[in-house]
Design a protein around this motif. Sequence first.
Motif, PDB file in Angstrom:
ATOM      1  N   GLY A 125       0.825  -1.200   0.000  1.00 26.39           N
ATOM      2  CA  GLY A 125       0.000   0.000   0.000  1.00 26.39           C
ATOM      3  C   GLY A 125       0.863   1.256   0.000  1.00 26.39           C
ATOM      4  O   GLY A 125       2.094   1.203  -0.062  1.00 26.39           O
ATOM      5  N   TYR A 126       0.192   2.406   0.072  1.00 26.08           N
ATOM      6  CA  TYR A 126       0.928   3.659   0.193  1.00 26.08           C
ATOM      7  C   TYR A 126       1.522   3.710   1.596  1.00 26.08           C
ATOM      8  O   TYR A 126       0.792   3.842   2.585  1.00 26.08           O
ATOM      9  CB  TYR A 126       0.008   4.853  -0.048  1.00 26.08           C
ATOM     10  N   SER A 127       2.835   3.624   1.682  1.00 23.50           N
ATOM     11  CA  SER A 127       3.464   3.473   2.988  1.00 23.50           C
ATOM     12  C   SER A 127       4.859   4.073   3.002  1.00 23.50           C
ATOM     13  O   SER A 127       5.465   4.332   1.947  1.00 23.50           O
ATOM     14  CB  SER A 127       3.546   1.984   3.372  1.00 23.50           C
ATOM     15  N   LEU A 128       5.345   4.270   4.215  1.00 28.52           N
ATOM     16  CA  LEU A 128       6.704   4.768   4.409  1.00 28.52           C
ATOM     17  C   LEU A 128       7.724   3.804   3.828  1.00 28.52           C
ATOM     18  O   LEU A 128       8.706   4.229   3.196  1.00 28.52           O
ATOM     19  CB  LEU A 128       6.951   4.964   5.905  1.00 28.52           C
ATOM     20  N   LEU A 129       7.504   2.515   3.998  1.00 30.70           N
ATOM     21  CA  LEU A 129       8.443   1.509   3.500  1.00 30.70           C
ATOM     22  C   LEU A 129       8.501   1.505   1.976  1.00 30.70           C
ATOM     23  O   LEU A 129       9.591   1.425   1.392  1.00 30.70           O
ATOM     24  CB  LEU A 129       8.044   0.127   4.014  1.00 30.70           C
TER      25      LEU A 129
END
Length: 268
Positions: A125-129
């Motif tokens: 998903g849209y994420s920091l990682l």
Amino acid sequence: MKARVQKGLVYAAALLTFAVLLFLIGYILWSGVPHLKASLFALEYNSDNVSMFPAIVTTLEMTLLALAMAVPFGLFTAIYLNEYAARGNRLVALIRVTAETLSGIPSIVYGLFGMLFFVTRLHWGYSLLAGAMTLAIMILPLVMRTAEEALMAVPDSFREASFGLGAGRLRTVFRIVLPSAMPGILSGVILSIGRIVGETAALIFTAGTMAQIPGLLQSGRTLAIHMYVLSGEGLHMNEAYATAVVLLAVVLLMNTLSALIARRITKK
């Protein structure tokens, strides 16, 4: 006469560059400093305070995470190419050409790749990682090439002296070559920090634009995206200019710390 003209052109180019840089910094400070206020540094973002504090934390997290993934791989690859690979190796030439090609790819292409692979394929998903992995891939050629150039600049006499004293190749690389090349390596890291902090296109497609302090698999926005969103809405232009001032301060702080580390290592 010709030498004087060339010298004059050099001084004129340097003066013009310095003047443009000074104008840009002055314009940012003049436009943003008057709009700095305490509400912009509230712990949580809302439509009233338009706080940039979550974006500041996200920027630091994104920078550290991307560097933690890209710098070791780039540095070890540079060590292999310069210290272990045979001279004239076709694989080495192929890696260098590939790295130079990847350096010229627009960041939005990296963003689309990150969205298709990390966000969609791996279901992060849209994420920091996802954003940090995309940025790590994006800055990897820069880290690798600058580290390799720094290693190539170390005189061969250093290596020969170390071998002559009975040191092995691994000890020579980590005790002699790397400390001598560290200022050049850190210069590449500084350039990478600047690219990470100022990146928007790649992160919009991978990290998203949520105004919060994210976990690894949560969406978040950096200062550059925060400024982009505010200016795009057109409702908080003063806050966008204030964000630009903070972004400039963050970049200067990171570069100063890196330069101090490089100076200390050089003295040692």
